[in-house]
Design a protein around this motif. Structure first.
Motif, PDB file in Angstrom:
ATOM      1  N   THR A 633     -13.893   9.539  -4.293  1.00  0.00           N
ATOM      2  CA  THR A 633     -13.281   9.533  -2.944  1.00  0.00           C
ATOM      3  C   THR A 633     -12.100   9.396  -2.878  1.00  0.00           C
ATOM      4  OG1 THR A 633     -14.002   8.077  -0.969  1.00  0.00           O
ATOM      5  CG2 THR A 633     -13.502   7.071  -3.108  1.00  0.00           C
ATOM      6  N   ALA A 634     -11.618   9.638  -1.685  1.00  0.00           N
ATOM      7  CA  ALA A 634     -10.044   9.716  -1.341  1.00  0.00           C
ATOM      8  C   ALA A 634     -10.203   8.717  -0.196  1.00  0.00           C
ATOM      9  CB  ALA A 634      -9.547  10.994  -0.877  1.00  0.00           C
ATOM     10  N   LEU A 635      -9.083   7.915  -0.215  1.00  0.00           N
ATOM     11  CA  LEU A 635      -8.884   6.918   0.898  1.00  0.00           C
ATOM     12  C   LEU A 635      -7.396   7.160   1.422  1.00  0.00           C
ATOM     13  CD1 LEU A 635     -10.077   3.663  -0.380  1.00  0.00           C
ATOM     14  CD2 LEU A 635     -11.027   4.990   1.619  1.00  0.00           C
ATOM     15  N   SER A 636      -7.391   7.324   2.723  1.00  0.00           N
ATOM     16  CA  SER A 636      -5.941   7.833   3.241  1.00  0.00           C
ATOM     17  C   SER A 636      -5.200   6.476   3.649  1.00  0.00           C
ATOM     18  CB  SER A 636      -6.172   8.461   4.474  1.00  0.00           C
ATOM     19  OG  SER A 636      -6.979   7.603   5.584  1.00  0.00           O
ATOM     20  N   GLY A 637      -3.599   6.443   3.453  1.00  0.00           N
ATOM     21  CA  GLY A 637      -3.064   5.538   3.761  1.00  0.00           C
ATOM     22  C   GLY A 637      -1.631   5.622   3.210  1.00  0.00           C
ATOM     23  N   ASP A 638      -0.734   4.820   3.544  1.00  0.00           N
ATOM     24  CA  ASP A 638       0.751   4.824   2.865  1.00  0.00           C
ATOM     25  C   ASP A 638       0.712   4.457   1.430  1.00  0.00           C
ATOM     26  OD1 ASP A 638       3.154   4.953   2.597  1.00  0.00           O
ATOM     27  OD2 ASP A 638       3.688   3.335   4.066  1.00  0.00           O
ATOM     28  N   ASP A 639       1.196   5.354   0.478  1.00  0.00           N
ATOM     29  CA  ASP A 639       1.093   4.999  -0.753  1.00  0.00           C
ATOM     30  C   ASP A 639       2.325   3.785  -0.977  1.00  0.00           C
ATOM     31  OD1 ASP A 639      -0.649   6.745  -1.256  1.00  0.00           O
ATOM     32  OD2 ASP A 639       0.653   8.551  -1.704  1.00  0.00           O
ATOM     33  N   ARG A 640       3.013   3.753  -0.248  1.00  0.00           N
ATOM     34  CA  ARG A 640       4.266   2.510  -0.459  1.00  0.00           C
ATOM     35  C   ARG A 640       3.798   1.335   0.293  1.00  0.00           C
ATOM     36  NH1 ARG A 640       9.906   5.973  -0.417  1.00  0.00           N
ATOM     37  NH2 ARG A 640       9.521   7.019  -2.165  1.00  0.00           N
ATOM     38  N   GLY A 641       2.703   1.340   1.182  1.00  0.00           N
ATOM     39  CA  GLY A 641       2.194   0.278   2.103  1.00  0.00           C
ATOM     40  C   GLY A 641       1.582  -1.015   1.237  1.00  0.00           C
ATOM     41  N   VAL A 642       1.244  -1.866   2.032  1.00  0.00           N
ATOM     42  CA  VAL A 642       0.860  -3.052   1.247  1.00  0.00           C
ATOM     43  C   VAL A 642      -0.415  -3.211   0.800  1.00  0.00           C
ATOM     44  CG1 VAL A 642       0.038  -4.218   3.450  1.00  0.00           C
ATOM     45  CG2 VAL A 642       0.968  -5.689   1.632  1.00  0.00           C
TER      46      VAL A 642
END
Length: 660
Positions: A633-642
């Protein structure tokens, strides 16, 4: 997996299976020397008094009651020890009375023992004290129905109760001087475990140290909050200990952030400062709060550790902390896990006994096995036949461990114990020599019990035979019947109590793990739901504590399943990486929440919702599948986020697959 890899993992033909090796491996538990001394005195003194009074059978019964008290004495706090010893002894007295009344009655005795087994199994599902109470109720009923007891009917219950009271009296000798020492020691032990956790931050040893902290917190809260439930009004020392324990929570949460993101928080000065706090708690002294010199923080994780440590130092050194002022976002006060009122707990216990499927399932399972044992020994001449039912009783305790492994380990432990008993009964003259022999053998029971079930059985077997010899004077002739009867009892437990029950082969470990994953999804929603800032902080802390406690229980259940033969043990081994992955997800969630609380930017609400949705999907997959299936699975989001570390942990958990 390649053929070469399979060959590397294939066991030699004559080597014992891995589940058996796990069962016989001694546990790294410390010896409780005070318990060793108590066991020696409590079991040898009655035999000496009985010999001096010309009533060796009376002394043997008192010593048998002391043995039951030694087995029941597993708590640390004095109030809990009173319950752990006194309540089971009351049930044991009822059991020996019932057994005495049906002794020699034939089939009526079979019916009574089967009914007692049903009741014993049902009440054993309520809790730890109820479990031991149910055990002694059935054990003493079997003993009373199988051995001739002195007349009148009330004498045997009285003598057994005297043995339990002797253990209780020896246990409580230190209460006036050490009234709160167990509670204080538990809180200090929590701080020391936390110091080791901080010292292990950023290393592979962190996961093991976190489990130690969870166990220490569970023990400390159970001791202190149970004591608070019995005390009326405000008890100054308990309030102080509770406040000192509550301020550990922010430090535990900050440790998760330090493990993943900390820099300065990993320096040895941090762990040393926590160890100093543990020493202050253990000594019971208070004074001016020292000026802590801590490393300069290098980010939100370090700031969280420093803030939590300074707050904890202030509470620990304050002579009379006000817990009402300490109910902060990370510290919800003493309602965290506090037991319900006694009436509420009594109603819950009654409902659990009478209305739950688990209670009836275990009660019927135990009743079936005891009934079969009694029918078999009534139809076939078996020497000392009550040992068959006793073996079934001790083996068929699912809350004590795997039924299958307990049956195998009991057979092994009995064989080893009989070797010792052979030497004792064959070489040592009967009479006053029994006193020093009992003094030595009784000391081995608490020393070996902590090492594992096989070790406990090996230690108890010669003592039981020595006490039995005081009652029937058969000497060496007891050895062969004990071995045969124990093997018959193990066989009945394996066939009727294990193989014939589908739940033995299809343990609900997947469902328990799925529940933990679903709770983890709720924890993520509570931590970052809504606008990304989460819900009520107190609810979040309570949910996290409950989740860590539940995960500890899940880990114990899986470790128990690993001692089962295939397919249960194989399935548990395949799913074990998911247990570890869920624990890492909880840690990553906690670390992210701590970083946000100390300056990091909050995540987007959709990112947290997506993670919770994926965890709920993983939970449903665990419930619906008997084997693990990898989900890429892939989860979207900021790779530098918390939430980036949390997102990676979820992806790793969903990517775990079972070995083919």
């Amino acid at each position: 997996m390649t053929e070469k890899t399979r060959a590397a993992h294939r066991q030699p033909l004559l080597s014992p299976p891995e589940w058996l090796i796990r069962g016989v491996r001694p546990q790294p538990a410390p010896i409780r020397w005070a318990a060793v001394v108590r066991a020696s005195l409590a079991m040898a003194a009655p035999i000496a008094v009985g010999l001096a009074a010309g009533r060796p059978a009376y002394g043997a019964l008192v010593s048998m009651g002391a043995l039951m008290g030694v087995i029941s004495d597993t708590a640390d706090a004095y109030r809990m020890r009173v319950l752990n010893i006194a309540v089971p002894q009351c049930f044991g007295a009822i059991g020996i009375m019932l057994g005495t009344l049906v002794y020699g009655t034939g089939w009526p005795a079979v019916g009574v023992l089967t009914l007692v087994a049903l009741i014993s199994g049902m009440i054993s599902t309520v809790g730890a004290v109820a479990s031991v109470s149910g055990l002694l109720l059935l054990v003493d009923t079997v003993v009373g129905a199988g051995l001739p007891m002195p007349d009148p009917w009330w004498k045997a219950p009285l003598l057994l109760s005297l043995g339990g009271l002797l253990v209780l009296a020896l246990t409580l000798l230190g209460w006036p001087l050490r009234a709160r020492a167990p509670e204080r020691g538990a809180v200090a032990g929590t701080y020391r475990a936390l110091a080791e956790l901080l010292a292990a931050a950023g290393t592979p040893a962190y996961d093991g140290r976190r489990q130690d902290v969870t166990a220490a917190l569970n023990t400390a809260y159970d001791l202190i909050l149970t004591r608070r439930a019995h005390d009326h009004g405000r008890s100054g020392p308990l309030v102080r200990l509770l406040a000192q324990l509550n301020v550990v929570i922010p430090l535990v949460e900050a440790a998760a952030a330090a493990h993943l993101h900390g820099r300065a928080a990993r320096r040895p000065e941090i762990a040393a400062a926590v160890r100093d706090l543990a020493d202050v708690i253990a000594s019971g002294r208070a004074g001016a709060t020292p000026d802590l010199v801590l490393p300069e923080p290098e980010g939100p994780a370090d700031r969280a550790v420093n803030a939590a440590l300074r707050h904890a130092s202030g509470v620990v050194h304050h002579p009379d902390p006000d817990t009402s002022a300490d109910r902060t976002a990370a510290n919800p006060g003493d309602r965290l896990g506090r037991p319900a009122p006694l009436g509420v707990r009594a109603r819950r216990a009654a409902r659990n006994v009478l209305l739950t499927a688990a209670s009836w399932r275990y009660g019927l399972r135990l009743a079936l096995c005891i009934g079969l044992a009694q029918i078999l020994t009534s139809a076939v001449a078996v020497d000392r036949s009550y040992w068959v039912a006793l073996t079934v009783t001790f083996v068929l305790k699912p809350d004590f461990g795997s039924v299958f492994s307990r049956a195998v380990l009991r057979a092994l432990g009995t064989a080893v114990g009989l070797l010792t008993a052979t030497l004792v009964l064959g070489l040592v003259p009967r009479g006053w020599w029994d006193v020093p022999v009992t003094l030595v053998l009784a000391a081995l029971i608490p020393a070996f019990s902590a090492k594992g079930y096989a070790f406990q059985t090996a230690a108890i077997t010669p003592v039981i035979l020595l006490i039995s010899d005081q009652l029937n004077h058969l000497g060496f002739q007891l050895i062969q019947p004990r071995l045969v009867d124990s093997l018959i009892g193990c066989g009945i437990a394996l066939v009727a109590g294990y193989l014939l029950w589908p739940e033995s082969w299809h343990a609900r470990i997947g469902d328990r793990l799925a529940d933990a994953v679903a709770d983890t999804a709720r924890y993520v929603e509570c931590a970052f739901g809504g606008d990304g800032r989460g819900g009520d902080p107190s609810d979040r802390v309570r949910l996290r504590r409950r989740l860590y406690r539940d995960l500890s229980a899940v880990r114990s259940e899986f470790q128990r399943a690993l001692t089962e033969p295939p397919p249960t043990g194989t399935r548990a081994a395949a799913w074990w990486p998911v247990v570890v992955a869920v624990e890492r997800i909880v840690d990553a969630t906690t670390a992210a929440r701590v970083r946000v609380d100390h300056g990091a930017g909050p995540p987007a609400p959709a990112e947290a919702a997506d993670i919770a949705r994926q965890l709920n999907g993983l939970a449903e997959g665990l419930r619906s599948s008997a084997t693990l299936v990898a989900v890429r699975t892939a989860l979207s989001g900021d790779d530098r986020g918390v939430l980036a570390p949390l997102r990676q942990e979820v992806i790793a958990a969903r990517g775990i697959t079972s070995p083919q």
